[in-house]
Design a protein around this motif. Structure first.
Motif, mmCIF file in Angstrom:
data_model
loop_
_atom_site.group_PDB
_atom_site.id
_atom_site.type_symbol
_atom_site.label_atom_id
_atom_site.label_comp_id
_atom_site.label_asym_id
_atom_site.label_seq_id
_atom_site.Cartn_x
_atom_site.Cartn_y
_atom_site.Cartn_z
ATOM 1 N N ILE A 232 0.871 -1.181 0.000
ATOM 2 C CA ILE A 232 0.000 0.000 0.000
ATOM 3 C C ILE A 232 0.905 1.226 0.000
ATOM 4 N N LEU A 233 0.891 1.977 -1.086
ATOM 5 C CA LEU A 233 1.792 3.126 -1.269
ATOM 6 C C LEU A 233 3.252 2.726 -1.060
ATOM 7 N N TYR A 234 3.627 1.607 -1.653
ATOM 8 C CA TYR A 234 5.016 1.223 -1.896
ATOM 9 C C TYR A 234 5.780 0.596 -0.732
ATOM 10 N N ASP A 235 5.405 0.793 0.494
ATOM 11 C CA ASP A 235 6.187 0.190 1.577
ATOM 12 C C ASP A 235 5.440 0.280 2.898
ATOM 13 N N GLN A 236 6.037 -0.313 3.915
ATOM 14 C CA GLN A 236 5.632 -0.228 5.318
ATOM 15 C C GLN A 236 4.367 -0.997 5.677
ATOM 16 N N VAL A 237 3.332 -0.947 4.849
ATOM 17 C CA VAL A 237 2.072 -1.623 5.157
ATOM 18 C C VAL A 237 1.562 -2.311 3.900
ATOM 19 N N GLY A 238 1.023 -3.512 4.059
ATOM 20 C CA GLY A 238 0.444 -4.200 2.912
ATOM 21 C C GLY A 238 0.089 -5.635 3.248
ATOM 22 N N TYR A 239 -0.017 -6.432 2.215
ATOM 23 C CA TYR A 239 -0.364 -7.841 2.359
ATOM 24 C C TYR A 239 0.731 -8.678 1.702
ATOM 25 N N LEU A 240 0.914 -9.877 2.189
ATOM 26 C CA LEU A 240 1.880 -10.757 1.544
ATOM 27 C C LEU A 240 1.305 -12.165 1.442
ATOM 28 N N TYR A 241 1.838 -12.892 0.477
ATOM 29 C CA TYR A 241 1.459 -14.295 0.307
ATOM 30 C C TYR A 241 2.717 -15.149 0.364
ATOM 31 N N THR A 242 2.632 -16.260 1.055
ATOM 32 C CA THR A 242 3.724 -17.228 1.057
ATOM 33 C C THR A 242 3.128 -18.628 1.126
ATOM 34 N N PRO A 243 3.720 -19.594 0.411
ATOM 35 C CA PRO A 243 3.160 -20.949 0.402
ATOM 36 C C PRO A 243 3.337 -21.685 1.720
ATOM 37 N N ASP A 244 4.246 -21.199 2.579
ATOM 38 C CA ASP A 244 4.498 -21.878 3.853
ATOM 39 C C ASP A 244 4.906 -20.835 4.888
ATOM 40 N N GLU A 245 4.283 -20.891 6.052
ATOM 41 C CA GLU A 245 4.565 -19.874 7.069
ATOM 42 C C GLU A 245 5.997 -19.948 7.598
ATOM 43 N N LYS A 246 6.722 -21.013 7.295
ATOM 44 C CA LYS A 246 8.126 -21.086 7.712
ATOM 45 C C LYS A 246 8.960 -20.003 7.039
ATOM 46 N N TYR A 247 8.449 -19.438 5.938
ATOM 47 C CA TYR A 247 9.182 -18.389 5.236
ATOM 48 C C TYR A 247 8.924 -16.994 5.824
ATOM 49 N N LEU A 248 8.003 -16.890 6.753
ATOM 50 C CA LEU A 248 7.695 -15.579 7.328
ATOM 51 C C LEU A 248 8.902 -15.042 8.091
ATOM 52 N N PRO A 249 9.105 -13.731 8.070
ATOM 53 C CA PRO A 249 10.253 -13.161 8.791
ATOM 54 C C PRO A 249 10.046 -13.225 10.298
ATOM 55 N N GLU A 250 11.139 -13.242 11.024
ATOM 56 C CA GLU A 250 11.031 -13.114 12.478
ATOM 57 C C GLU A 250 10.686 -11.670 12.803
ATOM 58 N N LEU A 251 9.696 -11.476 13.649
ATOM 59 C CA LEU A 251 9.214 -10.127 13.948
ATOM 60 C C LEU A 251 10.163 -9.426 14.920
ATOM 61 N N ARG A 252 10.408 -8.128 14.633
ATOM 62 C CA ARG A 252 11.275 -7.305 15.464
ATOM 63 C C ARG A 252 10.694 -5.900 15.538
ATOM 64 N N PRO A 253 10.905 -5.187 16.638
ATOM 65 C CA PRO A 253 10.312 -3.853 16.773
ATOM 66 C C PRO A 253 10.885 -2.813 15.828
ATOM 67 N N ASP A 254 12.096 -3.065 15.282
ATOM 68 C CA ASP A 254 12.727 -2.077 14.419
ATOM 69 C C ASP A 254 12.737 -2.492 12.954
ATOM 70 N N LYS A 255 12.086 -3.613 12.615
ATOM 71 C CA LYS A 255 12.043 -4.059 11.224
ATOM 72 C C LYS A 255 10.627 -4.515 10.885
ATOM 73 N N VAL A 256 10.462 -5.762 10.446
ATOM 74 C CA VAL A 256 9.109 -6.270 10.214
ATOM 75 C C VAL A 256 8.496 -6.521 11.588
#
Length: 275
Positions: A232-256
């Motif tokens: 949504i407007l190029y960065d920071q917020v939006g939706y993503l698709y991945t075939p397996d949740e193992k590919y999801l990034p580890e969440l951090r307060p200063d990144k994703v």
């Protein structure tokens, strides 16, 4: 008195064990409850979190709800939703397991939100005459932010969505889920062909896709390469698709800082800063 002493020690031991075994969501609830216990907050604080904000700083009538977003090893992320009348605030709480106890180590918040708020207010404040004048002036430039009223409205609507609470972002996705699924098919097809990583995989400004308010579609960057990212407007917020949740990034307060499951491989995401 001597007979009571073992019982007192046993009660103290059980209480200590109960405190140390509290899961992140329960720790979050106790830290942000009305009149939260300061000793509990101090005992469950670490890293960048210094005990504030907490429930002691919030109005008593503010509703609080919590959702576990991710738990991997000794790190965990919990979404905190605050509501008071028309005010809705989303925060993201990050926990680290320290000496056997889950402790709050940081809080994630979109860093550019105020910049987007100012831009949205400025655009909404323009009169019809001012908008027409701006659009006429834009025709003189090669690559202005918008040249037509349709493009102007797209940016305004996108800013509103980008700044919206998580529940509104989820409702938007669910409203247009069939179109999002069609867009995913188009993106996957594009990935099978030679493509420029700096441009959108699919033209999202067609009549079929414009209501989705997706500016561009990419892979890689600040999200894992195995994810297809719908911004949504190029960065920071939006939706993503991945075939397996193992590919999801580890969440951090200063990144994703937030990834929230939408079903069938789809997720809502938020990033704290430009990476």
């Amino acid at each position: 008195m001597m007979n009571k002493l073992p019982l007192i020690l046993l009660a103290a031991l059980l209480s200590a064990c109960a405190q140390s075994s509290l899961q992140p969501v329960m720790v979050a609830k106790k830290i942000f409850q009305v009149n939260a216990d300061e000793k509990f907050i101090n005992a469950h604080s670490t890293g960048d979190y210094r005990g504030s904000p907490s429930g002691r700083d919030l109005p008593a009538d503010m509703q609080r709800s919590f959702l576990l977003l991710q738990q991997r090893g000794e790190n965990s992320a919990v979404a905190l939703n605050l509501r008071q009348g028309n005010l809705i605030i989303d925060k993201y709480l990050f926990f680290t397991k320290d000496s056997g106890s889950w402790k709050l180590s940081g809080i994630g918040t979109p860093t550019l939100a105020q910049l987007h708020v100012r831009k949205l207010r400025a655009m909404q404040a323009l009169s019809e005459a001012a908008i027409d004048s701006t659009l006429r002036e834009a025709q003189q430039y090669t690559d202005p932010e918008y040249k037509t009223r349709e493009e102007f409205d797209f940016i305004v609507n996108s800013l509103q969505l980008k700044l919206a609470p998580d529940d509104t972002l989820i409702a938007h996705f669910n409203k247009y889920r069939p179109a999002f699924d069609n867009l995913l098919v188009a993106a996957r097809q594009a990935l099978q062909q030679p493509h420029d990583e700096y441009n959108s995989l699919v033209n999202t400004k067609t009549p079929a896709y414009r209501p989705l308010l997706i500016s561009n579609i990419t892979t890689g960057g600040f999200l894992p390469a195995q994810c297809i990212d719908f911004h949504i407007l190029y960065d920071q917020v939006g939706y993503l698709y991945t075939p397996d949740e193992k590919y999801l990034p580890e969440l951090r307060p200063d990144k994703v800082m937030m990834v929230r499951k939408l079903g069938r491989g789809w997720y809502l995401y938020k990033v704290a800063i430009y990476l």
